[in-house]
Design an enzyme around this catalytic site. Sequence first.
Site, PDB file in Angstrom:
ATOM      1  CE  LYS A   1      -6.815   1.803   7.177  1.00 44.01           C
ATOM      2  NZ  LYS A   1      -6.043   2.988   6.700  1.00 44.01           N
TER       3      LYS A   1
HETATM    4  C1  PLP Z   1      -4.702   2.922   6.099  1.00 44.63           C
HETATM    5  C2  PLP Z   1      -4.291   4.065   5.243  1.00 44.63           C
HETATM    6  C3  PLP Z   1      -3.165   3.997   4.383  1.00 44.63           C
HETATM    7  C4  PLP Z   1      -2.250   2.805   4.334  1.00 44.63           C
HETATM    8  O1  PLP Z   1      -2.830   1.713   3.692  1.00 44.63           O
HETATM    9  P1  PLP Z   1      -2.173   0.246   3.855  1.00 44.63           P
HETATM   10  O2  PLP Z   1      -3.102  -0.654   3.112  1.00 44.63           O
HETATM   11  O3  PLP Z   1      -2.157  -0.028   5.323  1.00 44.63           O
HETATM   12  O4  PLP Z   1      -0.817   0.298   3.267  1.00 44.63           O
HETATM   13  C5  PLP Z   1      -2.890   5.078   3.556  1.00 44.63           C
HETATM   14  N1  PLP Z   1      -3.644   6.194   3.598  1.00 44.63           N
HETATM   15  C6  PLP Z   1      -4.713   6.312   4.419  1.00 44.63           C
HETATM   16  C7  PLP Z   1      -5.480   7.582   4.416  1.00 44.63           C
HETATM   17  C8  PLP Z   1      -5.078   5.260   5.258  1.00 44.63           C
HETATM   18  O5  PLP Z   1      -6.133   5.392   6.078  1.00 44.63           O
END
Ligand code: PLP
Length: 473
Positions: free
Chosen positions: A107
């Site tokens: 993120k």
């Molecule tokens: C947010 C997140 C996901 C999922 O990603 P999306 O784009 O919402 O499908 C997967 N792994 C981690 C560690 C995350 O923080």
Amino acid sequence: MKLYDIGTRKEIVNLETAIFKGLANDGSLYMPTEIPRIAKQLIAAIEHLSFQELSYEVAKCLIGEDVPSSELRHLIEKALNFPAPLHWLGEDTAILELFHGPSMAFKDFGARFMAQLMSYFLQKRNHQIHILVATSGDTGGAVAAGFHSAPGILVSILYPSGKVSPIQEKQLTTWGENITALEVQGNFDDCQAMVKQAFTDPDLSHLPLSSANSINIARLIPQSFYYFEAFRQIALRKQQDKKVIFSVPSGNFGNLTAGLMAKKMGLPVHLFLAATNINRIVPDYLKRGIYQPAPSQPTISNAMDVGNPSNFSRMIELYGGSTWNTTPKEKDTEQQQLPLPLKCSTWNIAKSTQQLLQQQEVLHKIQKDIIGYSYTDQQTLEAIQTFQKKYHYLFDPHGAIAMLALQEYKQTQHHHIIGIALETAHPAKFIETIQRATGEIPQIPKQLAALQEKEKRSVKIKAYEELKEYLLK
Ligand SMILES: *Cc1c(COP(=O)(O)O)cnc(C)c1O
């Protein structure tokens, strides 16, 4: 760059409006009116660029004239100041490591790019904003790290006192400067309710409040960069003649949607695997053609505990004719109706998406590009241990699910295909789960260990009135 609202397909805005509004007037998501194709020569000579140069080319192609070239280059250099390396587990299997940013989860890409882009637009207009965000843990950390020191932006993060992990709390409370952590006596829902109330409070309507919501298009755009980056590293190994598939651990499906956008831009991805935990709404749709949102179920891969993925409507939009003014043909809808599984009112997704979902053609197209897989907590725990023994590689619970899907897919086909599993977080962020799976405590990277020394600072609040007072000061 022009964007439209998925709900009515009538509201057309520029990038600046889309990122500051987040959601369209009707509450639906913004989607680019056009996904341009990237120059063929660029992909043919991809290995001659750096990650940042490549990201710039992709961004330029998508964003166009909304940000001048020199500014765009500069903001990408600031946002993406960490790598996305492929870690090879064999001749044709690799992990795309997306956890080298400051909060050690993927993120960071979205949050940092969004922060730089917002700062650019604010400076141009000499404006300031105050971002208010509620977090149950991880999003707040990425937002804090991404927006720290961003000019013109104040950030206040509400988190539930005693309900985030010690590392997560440090990731929220040790920044200072423009970042303030508001420690709420209550749970996550209380935090979220307070944020909502602030956004609708007439006494606060003169304040430049904004959100850093995960459905913001500014968070999606940079997630397409690292799919190109993976191809660049494959080209450096002189393996670009092989087919490439990506396995994406998915919750809200932003990551996978960004991959589909990269493919639409001309990146020759052979196939995507949508890997989920037991919240298998999308894998079920891919198998049965019926989209049935459900309440989310808690798992050890909790960043993927999503029962109605917000980016699903964007995914469907990419397959529903792909341009904003294509409405489904009356005849198709009549002839090829699938049974509606739920009352429309409970779907909570745009009408236009529902219409597309009734076309077999859309389902068939999407099934050609994506296969769904889902796994239980037990399978995930066992996989973490097995992969550590087999590959000497420690996965976090989310990446382990991506690797499980890749392994299952590879068992069913015998061609030479390069499989890439996305690793979305560092395992040290999930100490307890890793210990349960392997019996060992993972090594804590310097970045996270250093946090333990830092002093926590938070503003304690109990009720909305206190938040309001704080915001008015
Ligand atoms: C947010 C997140 C996901 C999922 O990603 P999306 O784009 O919402 O499908 C997967 N792994 C981690 C560690 C995350 O923080």
